[in-house]
Scaffold this motif. Sequence first.
Motif, PDB file in Angstrom:
ATOM      1  N   PHE A   1       0.807  -1.147   0.145  1.00 60.49           N
ATOM      2  CA  PHE A   1       0.122   0.081   0.035  1.00 60.49           C
ATOM      3  C   PHE A   1       0.914   1.167   0.001  1.00 60.49           C
ATOM      4  O   PHE A   1       1.546   1.279   0.619  1.00 60.49           O
ATOM      5  CB  PHE A   1      -0.994   0.119   1.355  1.00 60.49           C
ATOM      6  N   VAL A   2       0.542   2.247  -0.872  1.00 64.50           N
ATOM      7  CA  VAL A   2       1.327   3.414  -0.757  1.00 64.50           C
ATOM      8  C   VAL A   2       0.219   4.421  -1.008  1.00 64.50           C
ATOM      9  O   VAL A   2      -0.333   4.823  -2.068  1.00 64.50           O
ATOM     10  CB  VAL A   2       2.344   3.572  -1.991  1.00 64.50           C
ATOM     11  N   MET A   3       0.190   5.377   0.062  1.00 63.17           N
ATOM     12  CA  MET A   3      -0.866   6.457   0.135  1.00 63.17           C
ATOM     13  C   MET A   3      -0.147   7.725   0.643  1.00 63.17           C
ATOM     14  O   MET A   3       1.085   7.885   0.570  1.00 63.17           O
ATOM     15  CB  MET A   3      -2.205   6.159   1.140  1.00 63.17           C
ATOM     16  N   ASN A   4      -0.820   8.723   1.041  1.00 63.63           N
ATOM     17  CA  ASN A   4      -0.453   9.945   1.380  1.00 63.63           C
ATOM     18  C   ASN A   4      -0.214  10.360   2.830  1.00 63.63           C
ATOM     19  O   ASN A   4       0.550  11.016   3.275  1.00 63.63           O
ATOM     20  CB  ASN A   4      -1.187  11.129   0.628  1.00 63.63           C
ATOM     21  N   THR A   5      -1.018   9.584   3.650  1.00 63.58           N
ATOM     22  CA  THR A   5      -1.142   9.685   4.947  1.00 63.58           C
ATOM     23  C   THR A   5      -1.236   8.308   5.671  1.00 63.58           C
ATOM     24  O   THR A   5      -1.414   7.365   5.175  1.00 63.58           O
ATOM     25  CB  THR A   5      -2.326  10.392   5.474  1.00 63.58           C
ATOM     26  N   GLU A   6      -0.760   8.229   7.043  1.00 64.97           N
ATOM     27  CA  GLU A   6      -0.740   7.165   7.918  1.00 64.97           C
ATOM     28  C   GLU A   6      -2.283   6.566   7.954  1.00 64.97           C
ATOM     29  O   GLU A   6      -2.451   5.537   8.251  1.00 64.97           O
ATOM     30  CB  GLU A   6       0.039   7.435   9.074  1.00 64.97           C
ATOM     31  N   GLU A   7      -3.109   7.597   8.092  1.00 65.69           N
ATOM     32  CA  GLU A   7      -4.425   7.323   8.263  1.00 65.69           C
ATOM     33  C   GLU A   7      -4.996   6.423   7.125  1.00 65.69           C
ATOM     34  O   GLU A   7      -5.943   5.718   7.337  1.00 65.69           O
ATOM     35  CB  GLU A   7      -5.379   8.679   8.493  1.00 65.69           C
ATOM     36  N   GLU A   8      -4.770   7.040   5.833  1.00 70.06           N
ATOM     37  CA  GLU A   8      -4.931   6.282   4.603  1.00 70.06           C
ATOM     38  C   GLU A   8      -4.419   4.665   4.725  1.00 70.06           C
ATOM     39  O   GLU A   8      -5.164   3.959   4.123  1.00 70.06           O
ATOM     40  CB  GLU A   8      -4.637   6.974   3.471  1.00 70.06           C
ATOM     41  N   ILE A   9      -3.348   4.579   5.086  1.00 65.09           N
ATOM     42  CA  ILE A   9      -2.744   3.312   5.177  1.00 65.09           C
ATOM     43  C   ILE A   9      -3.766   2.386   6.221  1.00 65.09           C
ATOM     44  O   ILE A   9      -4.021   1.149   5.981  1.00 65.09           O
ATOM     45  CB  ILE A   9      -1.243   3.343   5.680  1.00 65.09           C
ATOM     46  N   GLU A  10      -3.840   3.113   7.642  1.00 61.90           N
ATOM     47  CA  GLU A  10      -4.749   2.444   8.457  1.00 61.90           C
ATOM     48  C   GLU A  10      -6.158   2.110   7.961  1.00 61.90           C
ATOM     49  O   GLU A  10      -6.830   1.092   8.116  1.00 61.90           O
ATOM     50  CB  GLU A  10      -4.830   3.012   9.699  1.00 61.90           C
ATOM     51  N   GLN A  11      -6.685   2.966   6.917  1.00 65.85           N
ATOM     52  CA  GLN A  11      -7.721   2.468   6.187  1.00 65.85           C
ATOM     53  C   GLN A  11      -8.011   1.328   5.242  1.00 65.85           C
ATOM     54  O   GLN A  11      -8.907   0.551   5.189  1.00 65.85           O
ATOM     55  CB  GLN A  11      -8.432   4.004   5.530  1.00 65.85           C
ATOM     56  N   ALA A  12      -6.655   1.248   4.565  1.00 62.63           N
ATOM     57  CA  ALA A  12      -6.445   0.258   3.739  1.00 62.63           C
ATOM     58  C   ALA A  12      -6.372  -1.138   4.371  1.00 62.63           C
ATOM     59  O   ALA A  12      -7.026  -2.181   3.945  1.00 62.63           O
ATOM     60  CB  ALA A  12      -5.056   0.447   2.831  1.00 62.63           C
ATOM     61  N   LEU A  13      -5.839  -1.099   5.616  1.00 61.94           N
ATOM     62  CA  LEU A  13      -5.703  -2.451   6.362  1.00 61.94           C
ATOM     63  C   LEU A  13      -7.248  -2.748   7.040  1.00 61.94           C
ATOM     64  O   LEU A  13      -7.322  -4.073   7.199  1.00 61.94           O
ATOM     65  CB  LEU A  13      -4.717  -2.142   7.528  1.00 61.94           C
ATOM     66  N   MET A  14      -7.894  -1.669   7.430  1.00 61.86           N
ATOM     67  CA  MET A  14      -9.196  -1.850   8.014  1.00 61.86           C
ATOM     68  C   MET A  14     -10.204  -2.318   6.844  1.00 61.86           C
ATOM     69  O   MET A  14     -11.125  -3.625   6.993  1.00 61.86           O
ATOM     70  CB  MET A  14      -9.867  -0.654   8.514  1.00 61.86           C
ATOM     71  N   ASP A  15     -10.065  -1.891   5.558  1.00 60.17           N
ATOM     72  CA  ASP A  15     -10.695  -2.529   4.441  1.00 60.17           C
ATOM     73  C   ASP A  15     -10.280  -3.811   4.197  1.00 60.17           C
ATOM     74  O   ASP A  15     -11.267  -4.563   3.762  1.00 60.17           O
ATOM     75  CB  ASP A  15     -10.684  -1.560   3.185  1.00 60.17           C
ATOM     76  N   LEU A  16      -9.048  -4.108   4.183  1.00 59.79           N
ATOM     77  CA  LEU A  16      -8.692  -5.531   3.925  1.00 59.79           C
ATOM     78  C   LEU A  16      -9.381  -6.305   4.896  1.00 59.79           C
ATOM     79  O   LEU A  16      -9.953  -7.424   4.747  1.00 59.79           O
ATOM     80  CB  LEU A  16      -7.167  -5.739   4.029  1.00 59.79           C
ATOM     81  N   LYS A  17      -9.609  -6.271   6.269  1.00 64.58           N
ATOM     82  CA  LYS A  17     -10.059  -6.922   7.328  1.00 64.58           C
ATOM     83  C   LYS A  17     -11.431  -7.191   7.087  1.00 64.58           C
ATOM     84  O   LYS A  17     -11.926  -8.274   7.451  1.00 64.58           O
ATOM     85  CB  LYS A  17      -9.446  -6.184   8.616  1.00 64.58           C
ATOM     86  N   LYS A  18     -12.051  -5.870   6.790  1.00 69.57           N
ATOM     87  CA  LYS A  18     -13.478  -5.898   6.668  1.00 69.57           C
ATOM     88  C   LYS A  18     -13.969  -6.609   5.402  1.00 69.57           C
ATOM     89  O   LYS A  18     -15.411  -6.780   5.267  1.00 69.57           O
ATOM     90  CB  LYS A  18     -13.945  -4.757   6.845  1.00 69.57           C
ATOM     91  N   GLY A  19     -13.215  -6.952   4.314  1.00 72.01           N
ATOM     92  CA  GLY A  19     -13.618  -7.361   3.203  1.00 72.01           C
ATOM     93  C   GLY A  19     -14.285  -6.487   2.138  1.00 72.01           C
ATOM     94  O   GLY A  19     -14.856  -6.939   1.294  1.00 72.01           O
ATOM     95  N   THR A  20     -13.707  -5.236   2.382  1.00 73.88           N
ATOM     96  CA  THR A  20     -14.235  -4.104   1.466  1.00 73.88           C
ATOM     97  C   THR A  20     -13.347  -3.344   0.775  1.00 73.88           C
ATOM     98  O   THR A  20     -13.133  -2.207   0.314  1.00 73.88           O
ATOM     99  CB  THR A  20     -14.931  -3.008   2.439  1.00 73.88           C
ATOM    100  N   PHE A  21     -11.984  -4.014   0.505  1.00 75.19           N
ATOM    101  CA  PHE A  21     -10.740  -3.521   0.073  1.00 75.19           C
ATOM    102  C   PHE A  21     -11.152  -3.451  -1.534  1.00 75.19           C
ATOM    103  O   PHE A  21     -10.785  -2.577  -2.012  1.00 75.19           O
ATOM    104  CB  PHE A  21      -9.855  -4.429   0.625  1.00 75.19           C
ATOM    105  N   ILE A  22     -11.489  -4.564  -2.162  1.00 73.60           N
ATOM    106  CA  ILE A  22     -11.523  -4.654  -3.435  1.00 73.60           C
ATOM    107  C   ILE A  22     -12.433  -3.617  -4.280  1.00 73.60           C
ATOM    108  O   ILE A  22     -13.524  -3.351  -3.796  1.00 73.60           O
ATOM    109  CB  ILE A  22     -11.814  -5.864  -4.122  1.00 73.60           C
ATOM    110  N   GLN A  23     -11.931  -2.760  -5.302  1.00 70.96           N
ATOM    111  CA  GLN A  23     -12.455  -1.774  -5.980  1.00 70.96           C
ATOM    112  C   GLN A  23     -12.996  -2.265  -7.292  1.00 70.96           C
ATOM    113  O   GLN A  23     -12.381  -2.948  -7.914  1.00 70.96           O
ATOM    114  CB  GLN A  23     -11.698  -0.560  -6.253  1.00 70.96           C
ATOM    115  N   LYS A  24     -14.114  -2.183  -7.617  1.00 74.18           N
ATOM    116  CA  LYS A  24     -14.737  -2.556  -9.059  1.00 74.18           C
ATOM    117  C   LYS A  24     -14.876  -1.457  -9.928  1.00 74.18           C
ATOM    118  O   LYS A  24     -14.868  -0.276  -9.710  1.00 74.18           O
ATOM    119  CB  LYS A  24     -15.919  -3.218  -8.635  1.00 74.18           C
TER     120      LYS A  24
END
Length: 281
Positions: A258-281
């Motif tokens: 993951f490469v974002m602009n803020t640490e908060e965005e990285i945390e969101q990516a990890l949370m999305d992965l955990k919740k199963g909402t990571f994949i963008q269609k």
Amino acid sequence: MTNKRNVATVITPENTSDGAGVKLKRSIATRTLSYLDPFLLFDHFGSENPDDYIAGFPIHPHRGIETVTYMLAGAVEHKDSSGNKGIIRTGDVQWMTAGGGIMHEEMPIVQDGRMEGFQLWVNLPAKLKMSKPRYQEVASASIPEYHGENGVNIRVIAGKVGDVDGAVSEIAADPTYLDVRIPAGAVLKHAIPQGHTAFAYLFEGSAKFDENTSVEASKLVIFADGDEIEVTAGAERARFLLVSGKPLGEPVARYGPFVMNTEEEIEQALMDLKKGTFIQK
């Protein structure tokens, strides 16, 4: 009047492994060179021993970047969460825009034992970090070539050389990605927009990348600013990748794929992965 680019730094790749144990040489994303805006990672993989690469890169996520795979030898079977799948072979290119989130895998196929190629990661600007994933696969036969003076030959993957346009287009970093062959003693002059980041990865032979810097394979050569490079091949043919792109000048927060602009965005990516909402269609 042209302003020739001198060599700023020469990097010796580090031996490392990635994925499920693929052995490779890494020049960008190391302790020596973390980031070369807009380029985040550069790997050279190659071996005649299948044990060095056969475990491949099982399913894994990406967000906020583009990955570029260029094959010199062998074949890789790939598939992703957007439904893309196929096999890239010798001379083929895969340019994947992960955007807001994609899962993919790249698994080698043993052919005559040898596997060799490169992977480059290109950063996406903040406005495109969460864009829809996109995928471009270019077969070797579709990559145009520029034939210059004194036997110079260039495969134009992205960018433009003379009147030859590259096979890959519509990339945010406005990149140039060239596979350059220069016969022994011959000279290449190539314009690069002032202000753009530029590097060469020499993987065959030797060459002078400015008046004072002779380099032997395998090394990464980073150019200082200017608007033209001049490369002279050594006693043997030189072959190198020439890559350039427009710097983003934005904050970089990275965590593995993951490469974002803020640490908060990285945390969101990890949370999305955990919740199963990571994949963008």
